[in-house]
Design a protein around this motif. Structure first.
Motif, PDB file in Angstrom:
ATOM      1  N   GLN A   1      44.262  29.036  43.908  1.00  0.00           N
ATOM      2  CA  GLN A   1      43.672  30.048  44.482  1.00  0.00           C
ATOM      3  C   GLN A   1      44.001  29.573  46.090  1.00  0.00           C
ATOM      4  OE1 GLN A   1      42.372  32.802  43.939  1.00  0.00           O
ATOM      5  NE2 GLN A   1      40.355  32.477  42.797  1.00  0.00           N
ATOM      6  N   PRO A   2      44.518  30.503  46.950  1.00  0.00           N
ATOM      7  CA  PRO A   2      44.666  29.984  48.306  1.00  0.00           C
ATOM      8  C   PRO A   2      43.314  29.777  49.130  1.00  0.00           C
ATOM      9  CG  PRO A   2      45.974  31.919  47.885  1.00  0.00           C
ATOM     10  CD  PRO A   2      45.068  31.666  46.586  1.00  0.00           C
ATOM     11  N   ALA A   3      43.305  28.792  50.056  1.00  0.00           N
ATOM     12  CA  ALA A   3      42.157  28.374  50.669  1.00  0.00           C
ATOM     13  C   ALA A   3      41.569  29.562  51.701  1.00  0.00           C
ATOM     14  CB  ALA A   3      42.358  27.215  51.714  1.00  0.00           C
ATOM     15  N   LEU A   4      40.205  29.511  51.701  1.00  0.00           N
ATOM     16  CA  LEU A   4      39.575  30.642  52.630  1.00  0.00           C
ATOM     17  C   LEU A   4      39.361  30.000  53.771  1.00  0.00           C
ATOM     18  CD1 LEU A   4      37.091  31.839  50.017  1.00  0.00           C
ATOM     19  CD2 LEU A   4      38.889  33.413  50.846  1.00  0.00           C
ATOM     20  N   GLY A   5      39.274  30.946  54.684  1.00  0.00           N
ATOM     21  CA  GLY A   5      39.090  30.593  56.279  1.00  0.00           C
ATOM     22  C   GLY A   5      37.449  30.423  56.458  1.00  0.00           C
ATOM     23  N   PRO A   6      36.635  29.677  57.234  1.00  0.00           N
ATOM     24  CA  PRO A   6      35.416  29.582  57.550  1.00  0.00           C
ATOM     25  C   PRO A   6      34.668  30.881  57.381  1.00  0.00           C
ATOM     26  CG  PRO A   6      36.743  28.643  59.382  1.00  0.00           C
ATOM     27  CD  PRO A   6      37.592  29.526  58.696  1.00  0.00           C
ATOM     28  N   LYS A   7      35.093  31.932  57.713  1.00  0.00           N
ATOM     29  CA  LYS A   7      34.431  33.115  57.322  1.00  0.00           C
ATOM     30  C   LYS A   7      34.890  34.298  56.402  1.00  0.00           C
ATOM     31  CE  LYS A   7      32.109  33.250  61.978  1.00  0.00           C
ATOM     32  NZ  LYS A   7      31.919  33.854  63.428  1.00  0.00           N
ATOM     33  N   GLY A   8      35.920  33.426  55.604  1.00  0.00           N
ATOM     34  CA  GLY A   8      36.424  34.501  54.779  1.00  0.00           C
ATOM     35  C   GLY A   8      35.900  34.828  53.631  1.00  0.00           C
ATOM     36  N   ALA A   9      36.085  35.705  52.943  1.00  0.00           N
ATOM     37  CA  ALA A   9      35.561  36.062  51.727  1.00  0.00           C
ATOM     38  C   ALA A   9      36.757  36.596  50.481  1.00  0.00           C
ATOM     39  CB  ALA A   9      34.798  37.377  51.631  1.00  0.00           C
ATOM     40  N   ALA A  10      36.617  36.245  49.399  1.00  0.00           N
ATOM     41  CA  ALA A  10      37.638  36.292  48.310  1.00  0.00           C
ATOM     42  C   ALA A  10      37.512  37.685  48.059  1.00  0.00           C
ATOM     43  CB  ALA A  10      37.039  35.614  46.784  1.00  0.00           C
ATOM     44  N   ALA A  11      38.750  38.055  47.734  1.00  0.00           N
ATOM     45  CA  ALA A  11      39.332  39.497  47.758  1.00  0.00           C
ATOM     46  C   ALA A  11      38.479  39.947  46.290  1.00  0.00           C
ATOM     47  CB  ALA A  11      40.737  39.862  47.369  1.00  0.00           C
ATOM     48  N   VAL A  12      38.100  41.034  46.264  1.00  0.00           N
ATOM     49  CA  VAL A  12      37.429  41.559  45.131  1.00  0.00           C
ATOM     50  C   VAL A  12      38.508  42.320  44.063  1.00  0.00           C
ATOM     51  CG1 VAL A  12      36.091  43.532  44.194  1.00  0.00           C
ATOM     52  CG2 VAL A  12      35.611  42.303  46.321  1.00  0.00           C
ATOM     53  N   ALA A  13      38.389  42.244  43.084  1.00  0.00           N
ATOM     54  CA  ALA A  13      39.459  42.505  41.975  1.00  0.00           C
ATOM     55  C   ALA A  13      39.652  44.016  42.068  1.00  0.00           C
ATOM     56  CB  ALA A  13      39.320  42.069  40.657  1.00  0.00           C
TER      57      ALA A  13
ATOM     58  N   ALA B   1      42.562  34.590  48.198  1.00  0.00           N
ATOM     59  CA  ALA B   1      42.041  34.137  47.076  1.00  0.00           C
ATOM     60  C   ALA B   1      41.221  35.319  46.512  1.00  0.00           C
ATOM     61  CB  ALA B   1      40.674  32.979  47.657  1.00  0.00           C
ATOM     62  N   ILE B   2      40.972  35.229  45.207  1.00  0.00           N
ATOM     63  CA  ILE B   2      40.445  36.292  44.228  1.00  0.00           C
ATOM     64  C   ILE B   2      38.950  35.972  43.944  1.00  0.00           C
ATOM     65  CG2 ILE B   2      40.406  38.053  42.365  1.00  0.00           C
ATOM     66  CD1 ILE B   2      43.814  37.121  42.547  1.00  0.00           C
ATOM     67  N   ALA B   3      37.957  36.934  44.133  1.00  0.00           N
ATOM     68  CA  ALA B   3      36.697  36.647  43.788  1.00  0.00           C
ATOM     69  C   ALA B   3      36.728  36.363  42.151  1.00  0.00           C
ATOM     70  CB  ALA B   3      35.616  37.592  44.143  1.00  0.00           C
ATOM     71  N   THR B   4      36.100  35.365  41.706  1.00  0.00           N
ATOM     72  CA  THR B   4      35.882  35.277  40.207  1.00  0.00           C
ATOM     73  C   THR B   4      34.633  36.154  39.794  1.00  0.00           C
ATOM     74  OG1 THR B   4      35.607  33.606  38.301  1.00  0.00           O
ATOM     75  CG2 THR B   4      34.170  33.491  40.302  1.00  0.00           C
ATOM     76  N   PRO B   5      34.753  36.769  38.525  1.00  0.00           N
ATOM     77  CA  PRO B   5      33.668  37.558  37.955  1.00  0.00           C
ATOM     78  C   PRO B   5      32.378  36.640  38.370  1.00  0.00           C
ATOM     79  CG  PRO B   5      35.506  37.846  36.521  1.00  0.00           C
ATOM     80  CD  PRO B   5      35.772  36.757  37.465  1.00  0.00           C
ATOM     81  N   ALA B   6      31.257  37.352  38.475  1.00  0.00           N
ATOM     82  CA  ALA B   6      29.927  36.666  38.577  1.00  0.00           C
ATOM     83  C   ALA B   6      29.406  35.885  37.330  1.00  0.00           C
ATOM     84  CB  ALA B   6      28.737  37.868  38.950  1.00  0.00           C
TER      85      ALA B   6
ATOM     86  N   GLY C   1      37.397  40.948  32.770  1.00  0.00           N
ATOM     87  CA  GLY C   1      37.744  39.861  33.692  1.00  0.00           C
ATOM     88  C   GLY C   1      38.575  40.384  34.596  1.00  0.00           C
ATOM     89  N   VAL C   2      39.320  39.390  35.162  1.00  0.00           N
ATOM     90  CA  VAL C   2      40.243  39.484  36.629  1.00  0.00           C
ATOM     91  C   VAL C   2      41.580  38.825  36.169  1.00  0.00           C
ATOM     92  CG1 VAL C   2      40.615  39.151  38.876  1.00  0.00           C
ATOM     93  CG2 VAL C   2      38.263  39.751  38.049  1.00  0.00           C
ATOM     94  N   VAL C   3      42.606  39.181  36.283  1.00  0.00           N
ATOM     95  CA  VAL C   3      43.911  38.256  36.083  1.00  0.00           C
ATOM     96  C   VAL C   3      44.087  37.276  37.155  1.00  0.00           C
ATOM     97  CG1 VAL C   3      46.278  38.641  35.831  1.00  0.00           C
ATOM     98  CG2 VAL C   3      44.914  40.532  34.888  1.00  0.00           C
ATOM     99  N   ALA C   4      43.887  36.013  36.841  1.00  0.00           N
ATOM    100  CA  ALA C   4      44.300  35.066  37.638  1.00  0.00           C
ATOM    101  C   ALA C   4      45.467  34.506  37.795  1.00  0.00           C
ATOM    102  CB  ALA C   4      43.145  33.737  37.039  1.00  0.00           C
ATOM    103  N   TYR C   5      46.272  34.868  36.792  1.00  0.00           N
ATOM    104  CA  TYR C   5      47.865  34.523  36.909  1.00  0.00           C
ATOM    105  C   TYR C   5      48.831  35.437  36.049  1.00  0.00           C
ATOM    106  CZ  TYR C   5      52.339  32.097  35.931  1.00  0.00           C
ATOM    107  OH  TYR C   5      53.460  31.676  35.658  1.00  0.00           O
ATOM    108  N   ALA C   6      50.108  35.861  36.285  1.00  0.00           N
ATOM    109  CA  ALA C   6      50.639  36.492  35.605  1.00  0.00           C
ATOM    110  C   ALA C   6      52.123  36.272  36.021  1.00  0.00           C
ATOM    111  CB  ALA C   6      50.617  38.189  35.688  1.00  0.00           C
ATOM    112  N   GLY C   7      52.775  35.672  35.029  1.00  0.00           N
ATOM    113  CA  GLY C   7      54.264  35.108  35.638  1.00  0.00           C
ATOM    114  C   GLY C   7      54.992  34.103  34.265  1.00  0.00           C
ATOM    115  N   ASP C   8      55.934  33.457  34.626  1.00  0.00           N
ATOM    116  CA  ASP C   8      56.569  32.658  33.973  1.00  0.00           C
ATOM    117  C   ASP C   8      56.988  31.420  34.228  1.00  0.00           C
ATOM    118  OD1 ASP C   8      58.525  33.459  35.538  1.00  0.00           O
ATOM    119  OD2 ASP C   8      60.023  34.254  34.002  1.00  0.00           O
ATOM    120  N   GLN C   9      56.119  30.833  34.978  1.00  0.00           N
ATOM    121  CA  GLN C   9      56.608  29.678  35.979  1.00  0.00           C
ATOM    122  C   GLN C   9      56.197  28.237  34.923  1.00  0.00           C
ATOM    123  OE1 GLN C   9      54.924  32.193  37.860  1.00  0.00           O
ATOM    124  NE2 GLN C   9      57.128  32.558  38.612  1.00  0.00           N
TER     125      GLN C   9
END
Length: 356
Positions: free
Chosen positions: A200-212, A223-228, A274-282
């Motif tokens: 998850q990328p760092a959030l700024g001082p007044k930043g809010a995680a993106a809603v899925a 950054a993505i907001a995790t489910p409550a 839920g919310v997809v936290a990752y999708a790839g082949d790394q």
């Protein structure tokens, strides 16, 4: 803990042979045929997601890390009126989390004037905008899991801009060329826990995680907001014969999930909302991999996918088709490697899924 935990016994039956990691990762396979009920991904999604890849560049490589770590010596500090744990951390160069642990402070970290605080010695990195835990760990040649432990980080593991992370004692800034390679070649040494907690990328001082979003139109690099909280219960990701069980397999070898045989192109379903936290082949051993954050510390993982039909930041419901089974990664036969994790610890999926 790394991909080696997933290695299966080489001297197993022919059935298990299908999920034994190969010595080298096979070349990407062609797209699996779609089932009649499988939603067709748009041309844009296919270009971005591909057969076994998610967005072309994973989030932990988007922001190069400047190794600005500062060595702090042990000292003490007398709290003054108006001081906060963060302001003391900023003045001393030590992380507020480390100061709290050193002084046995608990949230909400109320301080009083005249209170004596111990400032712990250590090497502290100041987090910049967009940096990720994985990127920071790689920049200093340490394991991200160690950083989590040293700083007592917890869910949702989203760093904040200006946060000072205490690094393990053996941390050493890596040359820029090595850091660049870590974005690619070394990424194959990451494990599921690294990605679930450190991408998850760092959030700024007044930043809010993106809603899925139900269907993100472009890669989500914030950054993505995790489910409550976790809702509902788990359902089977697909139907098939269990060819690899959870737990110890041989000395030093552990399967962190289960392996389910499935014909190539079988739809893979989300096990819960839920919310997809990752999708790839790394991660080479798993090939096409999807991680879904369900909240309350629960994360599910789906490996060896032949096709991925979701992207990071996408909201999914239990039963939604998220991809198609395949034999990507270090396996020889089509199958799904399925994991459930609670607070970073793998648990036996068979004890959480409905009996069948």
């Amino acid at each position: 803990m790394g991909p080696s935990r997933y290695f299966l016994l080489l001297a197993s039956s022919a059935t298990l042979a299908g999920c034994i990691p190969a010595s080298t990762a096979p070349a990407p396979r062609p797209a699996a045929p779609q089932s009649a009920n499988q939603p067709v991904a748009s041309d844009y999604e296919r270009q971005s997601v591909g057969v076994v890849g998610g967005d072309a560049q994973p989030t932990w490589t988007l922001k190069p890390v400047a190794t600005n770590a500062r060595q702090v010596t042990a000292t003490s500090y007398t709290v003054r009126p108006g001081d906060t744990l963060r302001s003391i951390g900023e003045m001393s160069g030590a992380g507020s989390e480390a100061i709290a642990m050193e002084n046995d402070l608990a949230a909400p970290y109320t301080l009083r004037a005249g209170q004596q605080l111990r400032i712990p010695a250590g090497l502290y990195h100041r987090v910049a905008a967009g940096e990720t835990g994985i990127g920071i760990a790689r920049a200093y040649g340490v394991d991200w899991g160690e950083v989590i432990t040293v700083n007592a980080l917890s869910e949702p593991y989203i760093l904040r801009v200006g946060q000072r992370l205490r690094l393990p004692g053996h941390a050493v800034p890596q040359p820029p060329a090595t850091v660049d390679l870590a974005s690619r070649a070394k990424a194959f040494r990451l494990d599921i826990d690294d990605i679930a907690t450190g991408s998850q990328p760092a959030l700024g001082p007044k930043g809010a995680a993106a809603v899925a979003s139900a269907a993100p139109r472009k890669p989500v690099t914030t950054a993505i907001a995790t489910p409550a909280a976790f809702t509902g219960r788990f359902v089977w990701p697909l139907t098939g014969k269990i060819i690899g069980k959870f737990g110890p397999l041989a000395p030093g070898k552990v399967n962190d999930g289960i392996n389910i045989a499935a014909p190539k192109g079988t739809p893979i379903h989300a096990t819960a909302n839920g919310v997809v936290a990752y999708a790839g082949d790394q991660i080479a051993v798993y090939g096409g991999l999807i991680l879904i954050d369900h909240g309350s510390g629960w994360v599910s993982a789906y490996g060896h996918a032949g096709q991925i039909d979701v992207r990071r930041g996408q909201a999914v419901k239990a039963g939604d088709v998220i991809g198609l089974s395949g034999a990507s990664g270090q396996v020889q036969t089509p199958q799904l490697h399925f994991q459930l994790r609670k607070n970073r610890t793998p648990v036996d999926p068979l004890k959480q899924l409905p009996a069948r």
